[in-house]
Design a protein around this motif. Structure first.
Motif, PDB file in Angstrom:
ATOM      1  N   THR A   1      34.482  34.414  44.363  1.00  0.00           N
ATOM      2  CA  THR A   1      35.353  33.238  44.351  1.00  0.00           C
ATOM      3  C   THR A   1      35.265  32.503  45.683  1.00  0.00           C
ATOM      4  N   THR A   2      35.288  33.247  46.790  1.00  0.00           N
ATOM      5  CA  THR A   2      35.272  32.647  48.112  1.00  0.00           C
ATOM      6  C   THR A   2      33.907  32.721  48.773  1.00  0.00           C
ATOM      7  N   ASN A   3      33.260  33.873  48.635  1.00  0.00           N
ATOM      8  CA  ASN A   3      31.940  34.061  49.238  1.00  0.00           C
ATOM      9  C   ASN A   3      30.984  34.683  48.238  1.00  0.00           C
ATOM     10  N   SER A   4      29.698  34.379  48.407  1.00  0.00           N
ATOM     11  CA  SER A   4      28.681  34.991  47.568  1.00  0.00           C
ATOM     12  C   SER A   4      27.625  35.616  48.463  1.00  0.00           C
ATOM     13  N   GLU A   5      26.950  36.639  47.926  1.00  0.00           N
ATOM     14  CA  GLU A   5      25.922  37.321  48.700  1.00  0.00           C
ATOM     15  C   GLU A   5      24.747  37.659  47.791  1.00  0.00           C
ATOM     16  N   VAL A   6      23.577  37.842  48.428  1.00  0.00           N
ATOM     17  CA  VAL A   6      22.408  38.270  47.670  1.00  0.00           C
ATOM     18  C   VAL A   6      21.755  39.436  48.409  1.00  0.00           C
TER      19      VAL A   6
ATOM     20  N   VAL B   1      29.674  44.941  47.021  1.00  0.00           N
ATOM     21  CA  VAL B   1      29.387  44.605  45.626  1.00  0.00           C
ATOM     22  C   VAL B   1      27.940  44.120  45.462  1.00  0.00           C
ATOM     23  N   ALA B   2      27.495  43.260  46.375  1.00  0.00           N
ATOM     24  CA  ALA B   2      26.118  42.769  46.303  1.00  0.00           C
ATOM     25  C   ALA B   2      25.140  43.935  46.462  1.00  0.00           C
ATOM     26  N   MET B   3      25.483  44.883  47.331  1.00  0.00           N
ATOM     27  CA  MET B   3      24.611  46.041  47.549  1.00  0.00           C
ATOM     28  C   MET B   3      24.498  46.873  46.272  1.00  0.00           C
ATOM     29  N   GLY B   4      25.628  47.035  45.593  1.00  0.00           N
ATOM     30  CA  GLY B   4      25.614  47.768  44.325  1.00  0.00           C
ATOM     31  C   GLY B   4      24.775  47.051  43.281  1.00  0.00           C
ATOM     32  N   ALA B   5      24.872  45.722  43.259  1.00  0.00           N
ATOM     33  CA  ALA B   5      24.097  44.934  42.301  1.00  0.00           C
ATOM     34  C   ALA B   5      22.608  45.128  42.553  1.00  0.00           C
ATOM     35  N   ALA B   6      22.216  45.143  43.839  1.00  0.00           N
ATOM     36  CA  ALA B   6      20.806  45.329  44.185  1.00  0.00           C
ATOM     37  C   ALA B   6      20.333  46.720  43.778  1.00  0.00           C
TER      38      ALA B   6
ATOM     39  N   ILE C   1      20.631  39.974  52.313  1.00  0.00           N
ATOM     40  CA  ILE C   1      19.784  38.966  52.946  1.00  0.00           C
ATOM     41  C   ILE C   1      20.635  37.934  53.686  1.00  0.00           C
ATOM     42  N   THR C   2      20.239  37.662  54.920  1.00  0.00           N
ATOM     43  CA  THR C   2      21.003  36.696  55.710  1.00  0.00           C
ATOM     44  C   THR C   2      20.389  35.312  55.581  1.00  0.00           C
ATOM     45  N   ASP C   3      21.254  34.328  55.703  1.00  0.00           N
ATOM     46  CA  ASP C   3      20.798  32.941  55.719  1.00  0.00           C
ATOM     47  C   ASP C   3      21.319  32.354  57.012  1.00  0.00           C
ATOM     48  N   ALA C   4      20.413  31.966  57.913  1.00  0.00           N
ATOM     49  CA  ALA C   4      20.782  31.474  59.236  1.00  0.00           C
ATOM     50  C   ALA C   4      21.761  32.440  59.906  1.00  0.00           C
ATOM     51  N   GLY C   5      21.470  33.735  59.775  1.00  0.00           N
ATOM     52  CA  GLY C   5      22.277  34.743  60.442  1.00  0.00           C
ATOM     53  C   GLY C   5      23.524  35.169  59.693  1.00  0.00           C
ATOM     54  N   ASN C   6      23.832  34.504  58.575  1.00  0.00           N
ATOM     55  CA  ASN C   6      25.042  34.847  57.838  1.00  0.00           C
ATOM     56  C   ASN C   6      24.727  35.589  56.550  1.00  0.00           C
ATOM     57  N   LYS C   7      25.474  36.669  56.343  1.00  0.00           N
ATOM     58  CA  LYS C   7      25.304  37.399  55.092  1.00  0.00           C
ATOM     59  C   LYS C   7      26.176  36.805  53.992  1.00  0.00           C
ATOM     60  N   LEU C   8      27.253  36.139  54.401  1.00  0.00           N
ATOM     61  CA  LEU C   8      28.158  35.561  53.413  1.00  0.00           C
ATOM     62  C   LEU C   8      27.852  34.081  53.229  1.00  0.00           C
TER      63      LEU C   8
END
Lengths: 579, 112
Positions: A12-17, A342-347, A28-35
């Motif tokens: 809802t607030t943040n997404s991760e891959v 949660v993202a780690m579990g998905a991976a 995976i980070t995007d410009a240093g951010n994981k969120l």
């Protein structure tokens, strides 16, 4: 090598891959951010913004920016962004597309498959919408798994003793609780319960209401009419909430928030944690009720639980820990970052589906009871809408159950079948999730047998079919068609529309553009060549350096053939050196 | 037809804990994501014999999985002449319908 499947937490607030690399989970980070903040916006030039930039734009142009779209998933509604209408699926697809690009950029090749997590308590319609969002984003959603289950998978892997865990997942918009048994390398969900509209956003809203009331009392202004001021208040409320996770008081200050008779209004307000916890007490009570329902569903009591796992950013609220401690008598765990778990579990699950060796497997359940209605009894009196449960809550997925019904009128040619989700003996008090008609039945006396089959797949999505026994006549539907009404063409249209938005961007900003296979291969070979520099002869090294230089020049050009030629020359040298 | 004991690879004297352990091992070998049918078979076997109650029920009506539809057909089919169910088939029908449900409906009819 197998195609890569990414794991996505679409929050809802943040997404991760995340992906599994050499047996290890990597967010995976995007410009240093994981969120990646789950904000989507359109800027002045019509360019699409996703993440932090959209979040920042929300303060200046709330009407061009969308937040917390997950809360609308599964509803037949549209949101307005820069004067254009978008479905919740489309907005979510924009976030997914961005996550896909982040992952592609990292691995250096294109990605088309994902495991996406959803709240355990997401309904059929909400799951369907999430699935569609994936399709619009150009991702095949190979599996949707429940968020608390994904978290349990992370905590459960590598666990040798058997343990019973309670996963308390309080996110931005949803709350889930699952009771999980971890034993012999199997993470087995025993029960799940939750509330798909309860989360940190509601806590923010309480603070927002408080600030609104304060301004109304001080200045007699209804700030709700000023969208920019509201956007700033929303951000200030969220910040105050975060401060109160660590401090007993939060200072809310917004200068030049509004104007009254030409004079500026500054907002200054102190909020104590005590008052804040008062405001959210009802919500926390609701989560504790859900905890008890989940325990009951697993036929366990509090003292049977060995560990509590906290998932979701909102579990940083101190009173959550306190209440759980009071209930269970020990401190909850949050070693794995509650935002990334949660993202780690998905991976991890993605790797397992992809055939990679993982040491933990998953068995999940449905938190809902599904059934239909029929002529029957309610409180002893005849009633036409008695709820007939077919798949009971906490059944292990996948599951398939049938129930036989009989027509009640002579010569009845048509049967209406309505499928409900809920627990109430009166079907009308449950949520109707789909309706369909079995037609062209035989003209026979009452008592014609109809078998209704409910199929709940591993994604928690329901498929319904009905069969007339005598003729074998079958009527089959997937619930989605009834609710969200997203047809194939519409989906394709939406995909094109969203692609169009991104194309506009990639013409002047190429980092989000997925690379071609040749380019990806080139990058990989360059890395490999560089690793051989130390062992190669001076002459070979010089050849490689020259080639790499030429390839790098060609990378941004669109001359695929020339690039292909150079790449294969480099490949030859590497092959020669390695053999 | 394999019995649930055979599916899980346990003896009929196995304890709850043994059965659970065997179930988990089978699940580990055939997770739902790899082979759904195999998994459902394991899951069904486990639910049939997971505790004393379910083992008792299975023991009482120890019959191969009944084809519910065929039995219903036989019991209610309009076209053919009335033919009562054999005792064996009656047991199968009982087994296909959860015992609780039969009891429930008997109790409900008594109270109303």
């Amino acid at each position: 090598m197998n195609e890569i499947i990414i794991g996505i937490d679409l929050g809802t607030t943040n997404s991760e891959v995340a992906i599994v690399e050499n047996g290890k989970v990597h967010v995976i980070t995007d410009a240093g951010n994981k969120l990646l903040p789950s904000f989507v916006g359109i800027d002045d030039n019509g360019k699409i913004l996703v993440g932090e930039t959209a979040r920042n734009q929300y303060l200046i142009y709330p009407e061009r920016t969308i937040k917390s779209i997950k809360r609308l998933m599964g509803q037949d509604t549209q949101v307005l962004m820069a004067d254009k209408h978008y479905t919740p699926q489309e907005v979510s697809a924009i976030i997914l597309k961005r996550l896909k690009a982040i992952a592609e950029n990292y691995v250096g090749r294109s990605i088309s498959k994902a495991v996406i997590t959803v709240p355990a308590y997401f309904s059929d319609a909400q799951r369907q919408a999430t699935h569609e969002a994936g399709q619009i984003a150009g991702l095949e959603v190979v599996r949707m798994i429940n968020e608390p289950t994904a978290a349990a998978l992370v905590y459960g892997s590598g666990q040798h003793e058997s343990k019973r865990m309670l996963v308390y997942d309080l996110g931005g918009g949803t709350f889930d609780v699952s009771v999980v048994n971890v034993q012999a390398g199997v993470v087995e969900v025993l029960s799940s319960h939750g509330d798909n509209h309860l989360g940190g956003d509601d806590f923010d809203q309480q603070i927002i209401n408080h600030i609104q009331a304060h301004i109304q009392a001080q200045h007699g202004i209804d700030v709700a009419e000023h969208s920019k001021a509201m956007a700033r208040i929303t951000r200030a409320a969220e910040n105050a909430k975060l401060v109160l996770s660590d401090a007993p008081f939060a200072q809310i200050e917004e200068e030049y928030l509004l104007e009254q008779d030409g004079a500026p209004i500054h907002l200054t307000l102190e909020l104590s944690r005590l008052l804040y916890e008062d405001m959210i007490e009802d919500y926390i009570n609701a989560t504790m009720d859900a905890v008890h329902i989940a325990l009951k569903g697993a036929k366990l009591i509090a003292s049977d639980i060995d560990e509590i796992i906290l998932v979701g950013g909102s579990t940083r609220t101190p009173c959550v820990r306190e209440r759980l401690f009071d209930e269970f008598g020990f401190e909850p765990h949050s070693e794995v970052d509650p935002d990334l778990c949660v993202a780690m579990g998905a991976a991890t699950q993605a790797a397992m589906i992809n055939g990679q060796n993982v040491d933990t497997v998953l068995v999940d359940v449905t938190p809902y009871t599904y059934g239909t209605s029929a002529m029957g009894y309610l409180d002893g009196a005849p009633y036409p809408f008695q709820f007939i449960p077919i798949i009971h809550k906490n059944s292990v997925l996948p599951t398939r159950k049938s129930e036989a019904f009989m027509t009640f009128q002579d010569g009845q040619r048509v049967v209406d079948v309505t499928v409900y989700q809920g627990e109430d003996p009166d079907a009308l008090n449950n949520i109707e999730i789909g309706k369909f008609i079995v037609e062209d039945l035989q003209d026979v006396p009452a008592g014609n047998i109809i078998t209704l089959t409910l199929d709940l797949d591993l994604n928690g999505m329901l498929h319904v079919s009905a069969r007339e026994k005598a003729t074998g006549l079958e009527k089959s539907i997937t619930i989605n068609n009834v609710i969200s009404g997203f047809q194939e063409e519409e989906l394709a249209d939406a995909k094109q529309r969203i692609n169009g938005l991104f194309d506009q961007q990639s013409s002047d900003e190429n980092d989000a553009k997925p690379e071609s296979a040749t380019v990806a291969q080139a990058r990989k070979l360059i890395k490999k060549a560089e690793s051989l520099f130390d062992t190669a002869s001076a002459e070979d090294k010089e050849d490689m350096v020259d080639l790499i230089e030429t390839i790098t020049d060609f990378l941004d050009s669109s001359d695929e053939n020339a690039l292909q030629d150079l790449v294969s020359r480099l490949n030859d040298i590497i092959y020669y050196l390695e053999s | 037809m394999t019995s649930p004991y055979q599916t899980l690879g346990v003896s009929e004297q196995a304890t709850d804990a043994d059965i659970k352990q065997a179930y988990l091992q089978r699940v580990k070998e055939s997770p739902p994501d790899r082979d759904q049918q195999r998994f459902q078979l394991i899951q069904q076997a486990f639910e049939t014999i997971k505790d004393q109650d379910s083992r008792l029920r299975y023991g009482l009506f120890q019959l191969p999985e009944a084809d519910f539809d065929v039995l219903l057909d036989q019991a209610f089919r309009q076209t053919s002449a009335f033919k009562p169910l054999s005792a064996d088939q009656f047991c199968q029908l009982l087994k296909a319908v959860p015992v609780e449900k039969v009891l429930e409906s008997i109790l409900a009819s008594k109270s109303s």
